[in-house]
Enzyme design. Structure first.
Site, short mmCIF file in Angstrom:
data_model
loop_
_atom_site.label_atom_id
_atom_site.label_comp_id
_atom_site.label_asym_id
_atom_site.label_seq_id
_atom_site.Cartn_x
_atom_site.Cartn_y
_atom_site.Cartn_z
N GLU A 76 1.08 -1.39 0.03
CA GLU A 76 -0.10 -0.23 0.11
C GLU A 76 1.28 0.82 0.46
O GLU A 76 0.42 2.12 -0.87
CB GLU A 76 -1.20 0.02 1.11
CG GLU A 76 -1.99 1.40 0.53
CD GLU A 76 -2.27 1.15 2.30
OE1 GLU A 76 -3.45 2.06 2.54
OE2 GLU A 76 -3.08 0.38 3.52
N ASP A 77 2.02 1.14 0.76
CA ASP A 77 2.54 2.61 0.92
C ASP A 77 3.98 2.75 0.17
O ASP A 77 4.88 3.32 0.91
CB ASP A 77 3.19 2.50 2.55
CG ASP A 77 1.05 3.09 3.06
OD1 ASP A 77 0.31 3.53 2.13
OD2 ASP A 77 0.89 2.73 4.48
#
Length: 715
Positions: A76-77
């Site tokens: 996600e990051d």
């Protein structure tokens, strides 16, 4: 931060056979992937997945779960992809990481739709492997512990509300009470700081006053049990959380001091027979508080919780709650499903589909029309106190408090709910809107000719029942819209001198962005498209014959009438009839209501428990079955009346008005009904949105030291 070797040692301490290489690779991969990223607190971002992994080691979870915790934010990051995770760590870890990862690149038109889609993905993932939920709960717990670093108050409150409505109930459903309690308390601190501070201050005062008393109670309970031949007994005292006390203040008409179970005393024994032996000793030694005994050993909660609960007038004439369980029961009570998922089981593990509540979430997912509707029904399913009822065969069905036989029928099976025509409760035929009580035996009567009734939606409380009823009504409504749309187009085509056929519409389906001819017909029937629009789509070159002036005048569109005020937010009323709210009971949205026809006045709306209704028992023809329209767009303030007993001291009335104002209420009238040296008795009319709003205000008032009692006034 936890060092790499420390994390590995923690896991190896409870699981010597853990895959050390997997843990080391996950640690290094996550550290490199997050690189120089920082959190809102200024700490390195890598500290977050590391702390999440640390929380899961306290539950003694397997190495795969710990590795997932370390990797859960990489996709996600960071620039890492799921393909990278699968290549380095294998398919199982990649599947777990994908289940925890949010849908960050989703194009949705609202924050709520994004939240709903993310939760939908989580439900599907944890139905395949419950470890996804364990990692997600640990992730949310650490985020809540560091929530104060986020600068925007509205963002903190949004995250706290989501935690309270979704993640804390999920933790309770899988029996993880430790995590549930901490999540609730951290969220409560953000959502209602004043109420929490007030409760904590009173807890501190009681703690200081009763420190010796708690120790004396523990000592006397231990001596009483040992004297009766129960060896190796452990007795401890546990203070209820501020949020748990707040919920009780919302539900019960008592002051803070009147709560009997702020302190719960736990008795831990060695075996199951000793649980019942200890219960007998306690009941023989101390007077029992009626209605406080619950046996969750013979009838465990759906999340596996087992314990005996009882209330007694204990040592020193103190009213206390006592919980009796074995050490194994205690481990499951604290860790829930995590206790079964720890390294030591050594058995093949299933996903999450063996949990009834999770299967029901999947059922809701199947029948909800929109993501937001799924989220609404899920909250109904998760965030309520429970009652436990039985089928005629003795199977236990757990339902939210306030559930009816229709909810019970849908909990047994969707088909049983769809064809439900009646119910026997404890052998008696009772209405389908009857609210079920703990221990009721319910026998559902079905008929193949029966289908869901629109009125059921007014009183069902489970998300599953509401989703099924709404889907059926949508399907039924769609059929009506298709029929109406076909009639409108047939008339339009005939007016223009053409013969209508479904085949003519196939060429324009894409123009109107509809997937099929039936969808286009439904769009016409529902008013989404006009018959003229569709006709000109089929025959774009068609020109109507020229009309003379008289024809144009006759067919000219009439001016639209001015829009009237939105209708009252009540279903079941006769159109055009005058309506007013009874001043004897002050009904609010959320109350169960009934309409009484009064000559010369129209319809008077009463709460279903209003004492005034007794005078109309002989006139059933004057009663109208009505309910609040929860989908009404009409914004309207309602008046709720409360009676209070307030300390007669400087500043008490100021405190009272401040608490009401801070909780969004507005005092419209105040009357002092009695006054003496120590107390005022007041009646206050408060403008609120609904019954829940008034309940929150009353709970906040009960948490205020200057106020002795608060009750909703009747009459």
């Amino acid at each position: 931060m936890i060092r790499q070797y420390e994390l590995v040692e923690r896991v190896k301490a409870y699981d010597p056979s853990a895959d050390e290489d997997l843990l080391n690779r996950a640690y290094v991969f996550s550290l490199k992937a997050h690189g120089s990223q920082t959190r809102a607190s200024g700490d390195p971002y890598f500290s977050h997945p590391l702390e999440v992994a640390g929380i899961l080691t306290q539950m003694k979870l397997d190495a795969g779960t710990i590795a997932t915790a370390l990797l859960h934010d990489t996709v996600e990051d960071t620039v890492a992809t799921l393909e990278d995770i699968e290549r380095v760590f294998g398919r199982e870890i990649a599947r777990l990481v994908d289940g925890v990862t949010k849908l960050s690149r989703l194009e949705l038109n609202s924050e709520q739709a994004k939240q709903a889609e993310n939760f939908r993905k989580l439900v599907l993932a944890m139905s395949e492997d419950i470890r996804v939920l364990l990692v997600k709960l640990a992730d949310r717990l650490h985020n809540m512990r560091t929530l104060h670093h986020i600068g925007k108050p509205e963002k903190r409150k949004r995250i706290a509300r989501e935690t309270l409505e979704i993640y804390a109930p999920l933790a309770e459903r899988i029996g993880m009470h430790q995590i549930k309690d901490e999540l609730e308390d951290l969220a409560f601190a953000q959502i209602n700081t004043e109420a929490r501070d007030s409760i904590l201050a009173q807890l501190s005062r009681l703690r200081n006053e009763g420190e010796d008393r708690v120790a004396r109670i523990i000592t006397e309970l231990r001596e009483t049990l040992t004297a009766e031949g129960i060896p190796n007994v452990l007795v401890s005292g546990r203070e209820k959380t501020a949020y748990s006390i707040w919920r009780k203040l919302q539900r019960k008409n008592v002051s803070f001091e009147q709560l009997s179970d702020i302190m719960a005393f736990r008795i831990t024994v060695e075996s199951l027979p000793e649980c019942y032996q200890a219960l007998g000793v306690i009941h023989a030694a101390y007077p029992v508080v009626p209605g406080r005994f619950k046996d969750y050993i013979s009838t465990p909660k759906p999340n596996g919780y087992r314990s005996l609960h009882t209330g007694v007038i204990g040592p020193g004439r103190n009213r206390i709650e006592v919980q009796i369980r074995t050490s194994d029961m205690h481990e499951i009570a604290e860790l829930g499903v995590a206790a079964h998922w720890s390294y030591k089981q050594g058995q093949p593990r299933n996903g999450g589909r063996e949990y009834r509540w999770l299967r029901e979430l999947l059922d809701i997912l199947e029948h909800a029309q929109k993501p937001e509707e799924f989220l609404e029904h899920t909250k109904l399913e998760l965030f309520q106190d429970q009652v436990f009822c039985f089928t005629p065969k003795g199977d236990l069905i757990a339902l939210p408090r306030g559930a009816t036989p229709v909810d019970f029928a849908y909990a047994v099976h969707s088909e049983v709910g769809d064809h439900c025509v009646g119910a026997k409760i404890n052998g008696r035929m009772l209405p389908l809107r009857t609210q079920l009580q703990n221990g009721d035996q319910v026998d559902i009567i079905t008929s193949k000719a029966q289908t869901p009734v629109p009125g059921w939606e007014r009183f069902v409380v489970t998300g599953k029942a509401r989703a099924r009823i709404r889907k059926f009504l949508r399907t039924q409504q769609r059929a009506q819209y298709i029929e109406l749309g076909r009639a409108i187009l047939q008339r339009q085509f005939k007016t223009e001198g053409y013969e209508f056929s479904d085949k003519a519409l196939e060429a324009v389906v894409k123009i109107f962005q509809q997937p099929s001819v039936e969808d286009l017909l439904a769009g016409v029937g529902s008013g989404l498209h006009s018959g003229r629009e569709v006709f000109h789509g089929v025959f774009p070159g068609h020109k109507p014959p020229v009309k003379d002036a008289d024809e144009r005048a006759a067919t000219a569109p009439k001016p639209k009438p001015k829009r009237k005020d939105a209708p009252l937010p009540i279903r079941g009323l006769i159109p055009g009839m005058a309506v007013h709210y009874a001043r004897c009971c002050h009904p609010l949205p959320g109350d169960r209501i009934v309409g009484i026809v009064t000559t010369g006045k129209g319809v008077t709306i009463h709460t279903i428990d209003c004492e005034t209704l007794e005078s109309f028992h002989e006139s059933p023809e004057r009663w109208i079955d009505v309910a609040w329209d929860i989908e009404s767009e009409r914004a309207e303030e309602h008046v709720g009346r409360v009676s209070l007993v307030v300390a007669n001291e400087p500043g008490s009335l100021g405190t009272l008005s401040t608490v009401i104002g801070k909780n969004g209420g507005n005092i419209s009238n105040l009357k002092i009904t009695s006054r003496n040296v120590d107390f005022f008795e007041l009646l206050i009319d408060v403008e609120v949105k609904d019954a829940k709003h008034l309940t929150n205000i009353m709970a906040a008032l009960r948490a205020t030291p200057a106020i002795s009692s608060v009750d909703r006034a009747r009459g």
